[in-house]
Design a protein around this motif. Structure first.
Motif, PDB file in Angstrom:
ATOM      1  N   VAL A 138      -7.487  11.071  -5.391  1.00 25.63           N
ATOM      2  CA  VAL A 138      -6.707  10.248  -6.307  1.00 25.63           C
ATOM      3  C   VAL A 138      -7.389   8.894  -6.474  1.00 25.63           C
ATOM      4  CG1 VAL A 138      -4.489   9.146  -6.724  1.00 25.63           C
ATOM      5  CG2 VAL A 138      -4.571  11.421  -5.681  1.00 25.63           C
ATOM      6  N   LEU A 139      -7.592   8.505  -7.707  1.00 28.85           N
ATOM      7  CA  LEU A 139      -8.202   7.218  -8.044  1.00 28.85           C
ATOM      8  C   LEU A 139      -7.246   6.423  -8.910  1.00 28.85           C
ATOM      9  CD1 LEU A 139     -11.806   8.493  -8.902  1.00 28.85           C
ATOM     10  CD2 LEU A 139     -11.026   7.434  -6.760  1.00 28.85           C
ATOM     11  N   PRO A 140      -7.249   5.076  -8.763  1.00 25.89           N
ATOM     12  CA  PRO A 140      -8.088   4.296  -7.854  1.00 25.89           C
ATOM     13  C   PRO A 140      -7.580   4.386  -6.414  1.00 25.89           C
ATOM     14  CG  PRO A 140      -6.519   2.845  -8.923  1.00 25.89           C
ATOM     15  CD  PRO A 140      -6.313   4.212  -9.529  1.00 25.89           C
ATOM     16  N   ARG A 141      -8.429   4.011  -5.491  1.00 21.37           N
ATOM     17  CA  ARG A 141      -7.994   3.891  -4.110  1.00 21.37           C
ATOM     18  C   ARG A 141      -7.242   2.567  -3.951  1.00 21.37           C
ATOM     19  NH1 ARG A 141      -7.837   8.625  -2.647  1.00 21.37           N
ATOM     20  NH2 ARG A 141      -8.344   8.362  -0.434  1.00 21.37           N
ATOM     21  N   PRO A 142      -6.225   2.504  -3.088  1.00 22.33           N
ATOM     22  CA  PRO A 142      -5.482   1.254  -2.928  1.00 22.33           C
ATOM     23  C   PRO A 142      -6.350   0.152  -2.328  1.00 22.33           C
ATOM     24  CG  PRO A 142      -4.833   2.865  -1.256  1.00 22.33           C
ATOM     25  CD  PRO A 142      -5.724   3.587  -2.220  1.00 22.33           C
ATOM     26  N   VAL A 143      -5.973  -1.090  -2.607  1.00 27.81           N
ATOM     27  CA  VAL A 143      -6.685  -2.242  -2.055  1.00 27.81           C
ATOM     28  C   VAL A 143      -6.413  -2.358  -0.559  1.00 27.81           C
ATOM     29  CG1 VAL A 143      -6.809  -4.768  -2.075  1.00 27.81           C
ATOM     30  CG2 VAL A 143      -6.728  -3.505  -4.228  1.00 27.81           C
ATOM     31  N   GLN A 144      -5.143  -2.212  -0.153  1.00 28.24           N
ATOM     32  CA  GLN A 144      -4.783  -2.353   1.253  1.00 28.24           C
ATOM     33  C   GLN A 144      -5.250  -1.119   2.037  1.00 28.24           C
ATOM     34  OE1 GLN A 144      -0.743  -4.557   1.710  1.00 28.24           O
ATOM     35  NE2 GLN A 144      -0.565  -3.439  -0.221  1.00 28.24           N
ATOM     36  N   SER A 145      -5.748  -1.368   3.222  1.00 23.57           N
ATOM     37  CA  SER A 145      -6.331  -0.300   4.021  1.00 23.57           C
ATOM     38  C   SER A 145      -5.502  -0.047   5.281  1.00 23.57           C
ATOM     39  CB  SER A 145      -7.768  -0.668   4.416  1.00 23.57           C
ATOM     40  OG  SER A 145      -8.367   0.342   5.190  1.00 23.57           O
ATOM     41  N   PRO A 146      -5.225   1.214   5.616  1.00 21.29           N
ATOM     42  CA  PRO A 146      -5.664   2.413   4.898  1.00 21.29           C
ATOM     43  C   PRO A 146      -4.841   2.719   3.659  1.00 21.29           C
ATOM     44  CG  PRO A 146      -4.349   3.036   6.783  1.00 21.29           C
ATOM     45  CD  PRO A 146      -4.515   1.542   6.869  1.00 21.29           C
ATOM     46  N   HIS A 147      -3.682   2.032   3.527  1.00 17.00           N
ATOM     47  CA  HIS A 147      -2.812   2.198   2.356  1.00 17.00           C
ATOM     48  C   HIS A 147      -1.777   1.079   2.394  1.00 17.00           C
ATOM     49  CE1 HIS A 147       0.048   3.770   5.286  1.00 17.00           C
ATOM     50  NE2 HIS A 147      -0.828   4.720   5.629  1.00 17.00           N
ATOM     51  N   PRO A 148      -1.014   0.879   1.331  1.00 19.59           N
ATOM     52  CA  PRO A 148       0.038  -0.144   1.376  1.00 19.59           C
ATOM     53  C   PRO A 148       0.997   0.113   2.532  1.00 19.59           C
ATOM     54  CG  PRO A 148      -0.281   0.635  -0.871  1.00 19.59           C
ATOM     55  CD  PRO A 148      -1.097   1.540   0.014  1.00 19.59           C
ATOM     56  N   PRO A 149       1.589  -0.953   3.109  1.00 19.95           N
ATOM     57  CA  PRO A 149       2.580  -0.760   4.171  1.00 19.95           C
ATOM     58  C   PRO A 149       3.679   0.186   3.703  1.00 19.95           C
ATOM     59  CG  PRO A 149       2.052  -3.087   3.919  1.00 19.95           C
ATOM     60  CD  PRO A 149       1.404  -2.383   2.771  1.00 19.95           C
ATOM     61  N   VAL A 150       4.064   1.116   4.565  1.00 22.12           N
ATOM     62  CA  VAL A 150       5.115   2.079   4.232  1.00 22.12           C
ATOM     63  C   VAL A 150       6.376   1.722   5.002  1.00 22.12           C
ATOM     64  CG1 VAL A 150       5.824   4.500   4.196  1.00 22.12           C
ATOM     65  CG2 VAL A 150       3.422   3.903   3.789  1.00 22.12           C
ATOM     66  N   TRP A 151       7.463   1.597   4.275  1.00 22.26           N
ATOM     67  CA  TRP A 151       8.780   1.337   4.843  1.00 22.26           C
ATOM     68  C   TRP A 151       9.637   2.559   4.565  1.00 22.26           C
ATOM     69  CZ3 TRP A 151      10.258  -3.782   6.555  1.00 22.26           C
ATOM     70  CH2 TRP A 151       9.275  -4.770   6.352  1.00 22.26           C
ATOM     71  N   MET A 152      10.404   2.990   5.543  1.00 23.34           N
ATOM     72  CA  MET A 152      11.235   4.182   5.367  1.00 23.34           C
ATOM     73  C   MET A 152      12.702   3.856   5.574  1.00 23.34           C
ATOM     74  SD  MET A 152      11.043   7.851   7.322  1.00 23.34           S
ATOM     75  CE  MET A 152      12.567   8.802   7.521  1.00 23.34           C
ATOM     76  N   ALA A 153      13.532   4.253   4.619  1.00 21.05           N
ATOM     77  CA  ALA A 153      14.975   4.127   4.773  1.00 21.05           C
ATOM     78  C   ALA A 153      15.462   5.195   5.737  1.00 21.05           C
ATOM     79  CB  ALA A 153      15.666   4.292   3.424  1.00 21.05           C
ATOM     80  N   ALA A 154      16.202   4.793   6.751  1.00 21.66           N
ATOM     81  CA  ALA A 154      16.667   5.735   7.755  1.00 21.66           C
ATOM     82  C   ALA A 154      18.037   5.311   8.263  1.00 21.66           C
ATOM     83  CB  ALA A 154      15.678   5.818   8.917  1.00 21.66           C
ATOM     84  N   VAL A 155      18.924   6.278   8.410  1.00 27.01           N
ATOM     85  CA  VAL A 155      20.251   6.040   8.965  1.00 27.01           C
ATOM     86  C   VAL A 155      20.439   6.850  10.239  1.00 27.01           C
ATOM     87  CG1 VAL A 155      22.738   6.232   8.568  1.00 27.01           C
ATOM     88  CG2 VAL A 155      21.229   5.512   6.703  1.00 27.01           C
ATOM     89  N   SER A 156      20.109   8.136  10.199  1.00 30.01           N
ATOM     90  CA  SER A 156      20.315   8.991  11.364  1.00 30.01           C
ATOM     91  C   SER A 156      19.248   8.736  12.420  1.00 30.01           C
ATOM     92  CB  SER A 156      20.262  10.466  10.952  1.00 30.01           C
ATOM     93  OG  SER A 156      18.942  10.835  10.580  1.00 30.01           O
ATOM     94  N   ALA A 157      19.574   9.075  13.677  1.00 25.74           N
ATOM     95  CA  ALA A 157      18.607   8.935  14.765  1.00 25.74           C
ATOM     96  C   ALA A 157      17.366   9.780  14.491  1.00 25.74           C
ATOM     97  CB  ALA A 157      19.256   9.349  16.087  1.00 25.74           C
TER      98      ALA A 157
END
Length: 356
Positions: free
Chosen positions: A161-180
């Motif tokens: 997939v192009l372009p490759r992201p600027v941030q390495s190795p990829h943009p920060p990933v945030w995950m929505a989570a409610v359950s344990a």
């Protein structure tokens, strides 16, 4: 503590003029926020109702990033099971390039059945689709010549997939989570944690502690990860203004509950103010960051004590009048925001396994 601004995009009408006005108001807020000390702009993804006029959050963020070049931009969240992972990676990588590496990728499973039905998906199978999408997404962000064969997605020919992201190795990933289970999944993948507006301080403390423990068990340092929560905010001494904020926050919570139950038709509008459940008004009062600046700072400190490192602040929600929201934002920016950098949750994150 970092303070971002949430764009909720609620509208009392699905009319064309009203929705265009909602976007105009949002971009006006983005211009206003530039240079005032906020950490970023966060946009949710929702479809087929006036709960949030944010069906194309990446497009909205692209323009927001142009209007506020010092701010990060992020999604809170993209509903990952509704996306083709290759399409998503192409779009978020492009946005990361266009913003010079200022993009944060927030992802979640989603919870509104009518959105899944509208896209021809089954909300009951969202966990499996979500986890497979995460696997493929991370590979497409970091690898070349990717092929994949899963239960929900297939990449038959090697692709980069192009372009490759600027941030390495990829943009920060945030995950929505409610359950344990979801919190542990986020920790295993090294994601930052996004928590919903409906969680109390006590519930957030449990989530943060669980996240810190799961990170350590995965061989990760909790000090390198963050916990964010969304909060409705009203900064001001006026009792009438606070009462309006309580009722509008309750309306937002009630509409969310209706959508989660699948009981609201496509294009559904917000319930009228006098139809809001009084129980939800009391709950909204508990969840609001509200009061004079010193009181709001004290409430932020309580969130930090529960392990929260970032608050995404929603200043306009439900049918909150524009002028009231603007006064609240200006007071918050002038008399609260300058002191939030001194609020730290670091001690809890670096502590042992005890209670926060």
């Amino acid at each position: 503590m970092d303070i971002g601004i949430a764009y909720l995009g609620a509208s009392s009408s699905s009319g064309r003029a009203e929705l265009i006005s909602t976007y105009d108001d949002f971009f006006g807020e983005v211009r206003w926020a530039e240079g005032r000390g906020f950490s970023g702009i966060w946009i949710t993804e929702h479809h087929f109702s006036t709960y949030s006029a944010s069906s194309s959050p990446l497009l909205l963020l692209a323009r927001a990033a142009m209007l506020a070049p010092s701010l990060r931009v992020g999604t809170s969240v993209l509903v990952l099971p509704l996306w083709d992972p290759a399409r998503l990676v192409a779009d978020v990588s492009t946005l990361d390039v266009l913003t010079g590496g200022r993009f944060d990728l927030g992802i979640g499973r989603g919870y509104q059945p009518h959105e899944f039905l509208g896209w021809g998906r089954d909300v009951a199978g969202s966990r499996g689709r979500f986890e497979e999408s995460v696997e493929l997404m991370l590979r497409l962000l970091t690898e070349e010549d990717v092929t994949f064969s899963g239960d929900h997605h297939r990449v038959a020919a090697p692709v980069t997939v192009l372009p490759r992201p600027v941030q390495s190795p990829h943009p920060p990933v945030w995950m929505a989570a409610v359950s344990a289970e979801s919190v542990r999944y986020a920790a295993r993948h090294g994601f930052h944690l996004l928590t919903p507006a409906a969680q109390t301080v006590g519930q957030l403390a449990v989530q943060s502690q669980l996240m810190a423990t799961a990170l350590r068990e995965s061989g990760r340092d909790p000090a390198e990860h963050r916990v964010s929560t969304t909060r409705y905010v009203y900064c001001g001494a006026d009792a009438r203004g606070r009462d309006t904020a309580r009722r509008e926050a309750a309306r937002q919570l009630q509409f969310s509950s209706l959508l989660a139950g699948g009981g609201t038709p496509y294009g559904g509008n917000h319930p009228a103010v006098d139809e809001v459940d009084p129980v939800l008004v009391e709950k909204a009062d508990e969840l609001l960051l509200a009061g004079e600046p010193d009181a709001v700072l004290e409430q932020l400190e309580q969130l930090a004590g529960a392990g929260v490192t970032q608050v995404i602040a929603g200043f306009r929600y439900g049918d909150m009048p524009r002028e009231l929201a603007q006064r609240s934002m200006e007071l918050f920016a002038g008399q609260v925001l300058p002191y939030t950098k001194d609020i730290q949750a670091e001690g809890f994150w670096r502590g042992g396994g005890g209670s926060p």
